[in-house]
Design an enzyme around this catalytic site. Structure first.
Site, PDB file in Angstrom:
ATOM      1  CG  HIS A  52      -0.388   0.087   2.528  1.00 51.17           C
ATOM      2  ND1 HIS A  52       0.414  -0.887   3.072  1.00 51.17           N
ATOM      3  CD2 HIS A  52      -0.460   1.060   3.474  1.00 51.17           C
ATOM      4  CE1 HIS A  52       0.787  -0.528   4.286  1.00 51.17           C
ATOM      5  NE2 HIS A  52       0.270   0.661   4.553  1.00 51.17           N
ATOM      6  CG  HIS A  54       0.087   4.339   4.665  1.00 49.81           C
ATOM      7  ND1 HIS A  54      -0.632   3.574   5.560  1.00 49.81           N
ATOM      8  CD2 HIS A  54      -0.770   5.282   4.188  1.00 49.81           C
ATOM      9  CE1 HIS A  54      -1.882   4.034   5.612  1.00 49.81           C
ATOM     10  NE2 HIS A  54      -1.983   5.064   4.800  1.00 49.81           N
ATOM     11  CG  ASP A  56       5.028   3.204   7.437  1.00 52.56           C
ATOM     12  OD1 ASP A  56       4.099   3.572   6.683  1.00 52.56           O
ATOM     13  OD2 ASP A  56       4.864   2.385   8.362  1.00 52.56           O
ATOM     14  CG  HIS A  57       4.225   0.139   4.299  1.00 54.24           C
ATOM     15  ND1 HIS A  57       4.089  -1.169   4.682  1.00 54.24           N
ATOM     16  CD2 HIS A  57       3.801   0.881   5.358  1.00 54.24           C
ATOM     17  CE1 HIS A  57       3.589  -1.222   5.913  1.00 54.24           C
ATOM     18  NE2 HIS A  57       3.404   0.010   6.344  1.00 54.24           N
ATOM     19  CG  HIS A 112      -3.945   0.109   6.677  1.00 52.46           C
ATOM     20  ND1 HIS A 112      -3.909   0.662   7.928  1.00 52.46           N
ATOM     21  CD2 HIS A 112      -2.773   0.442   6.075  1.00 52.46           C
ATOM     22  CE1 HIS A 112      -2.756   1.308   8.077  1.00 52.46           C
ATOM     23  NE2 HIS A 112      -2.052   1.192   6.969  1.00 52.46           N
ATOM     24  CG  ASP A 129       0.650  -1.319   7.765  1.00 50.31           C
ATOM     25  OD1 ASP A 129       1.565  -2.131   8.019  1.00 50.31           O
ATOM     26  OD2 ASP A 129       0.824  -0.084   7.719  1.00 50.31           O
ATOM     27  CG  HIS A 167       4.148  -1.838  11.351  1.00 55.81           C
ATOM     28  ND1 HIS A 167       4.949  -0.732  11.560  1.00 55.81           N
ATOM     29  CD2 HIS A 167       3.392  -1.561  10.274  1.00 55.81           C
ATOM     30  CE1 HIS A 167       4.678   0.180  10.633  1.00 55.81           C
ATOM     31  NE2 HIS A 167       3.744  -0.294   9.845  1.00 55.81           N
TER      32      HIS A 167
HETATM   33 ZN   LIG Z   1       0.010   1.687   6.474  1.00 56.68          ZN
END
Ligand SMILES: [Zn+2]
Length: 261
Positions: A52, A54, A56-57, A112, A129, A167
């Site tokens: 996805h 985001h 941090d990915h 998410h 996530d 995570h």
């Molecule tokens: Zn995420």
């Protein structure tokens, strides 16, 4: 195929898939851990899989693409500029140069985010996530109904599937799970082994889908103790359907503060 764990930020995992000196990585939020690993191993990066959009990915992916000739799989609806193979879910993808071991089924798991994907092959799922050890992702773009459908889809995979989430959130999820379902003996037993790992700094991810089905309250909205807990939290004794129970649990978890000992 070997799976390697790379750490990013404070609690992200970048999963690396290795085959014959080639590496594919899932959700590189940072490039540095991947570049360091490539330097140590001598592997060649051939592919990136994104679950996805985001930061941090994906934020390490542009850097890694500069290495050249990288195939990038990712959600079509997120319109990520460097994705070479936009996906909607339902496709089967092949990691370049990985033979049959690099074949993954793409699952659409919105909730998410609206375009969230998971990558499955027998024995493993990379679910970003969506599903966490003892938890699930927050609903940033999707509805509870969508997330419940997505979690149901993951729940239907073979129970020996290893769940590679993105995570290390187990230490946050465990107190909540115990508050919701204190009478679950399998959860109590798992809590003992998870606490040992957490206090020793040992990763708790991955674990099996079987363990999640037995102890992850977000996958258990048909269990009497979970239903009563959701009703108690919401003050609504009429909550019955899995989606209603799931929705109450997710709202509870959003504002949850673990008890102070
Ligand atoms: Zn995420």
């Amino acid at each position: 195929m070997e799976i390697v764990r790379l750490h990013a930020f404070t609690d992200n995992y970048i999963w690396g898939l290795r085959h014959n000196g080639q590496l594919a990585v899932v959700d590189p939020g940072e490039s540095a851990p991947v570049l360091e690993y490539l330097g140590q191993s001598g592997d060649r990066l051939v592919a990136i899989l994104l679950t996805h959009h985001h930061g941090d990915h994906i934020d390490g992916a542009a850097d890694l693409c500069a290495l050249g000739n990288i195939t990038v799989f990712g959600p079509a609806v997120d319109e990520i500029p460097f994705v070479t193979h936009p996906l909607h879910g339902g496709e089967t993808i092949a990691l370049p140069g990985f033979d049959a071991e690099g074949s993954f089924k793409v699952l659409s798991v919105p909730g998410h985010t609206r375009g969230h994907l998971s990558y499955y092959r027998p024995g493993m799922v990379f679910c970003g996530d969506t599903l966490f050890t003892l938890g699930c992702g927050r609903l940033f773009e999707g509805s509870p109904e969508q997330m419940w459908q997505s979690l149901s889809q993951l729940s239907a995979l073979p129970v020996d599937t290893q769940v590679y989430c993105a995570h290390e959130y187990t230490y946050l999820n465990l107190p909540f799970a115990l508050d919701v379902e204190p009478g679950n003996e399998k959860l109590q037993a798992r809590a003992v082994s998870l606490r040992e790992k957490i206090s020793a700094g040992i990763p708790t991810v991955p674990d099996t889908l079987a363990a999640e089905l037995e102890t992850n309250v977000f996958l258990r909205p048909a269990v009497a103790e979970v239903i009563s807990a959701a009703r108690r939290f919401s003050g609504d004794e009429t909550l019955t359907s899995p989606v209603q129970i799931f929705t109450a649990l997710r709202e509870w978890r959003n504002g949850y503060k673990p008890p102070v000992n």
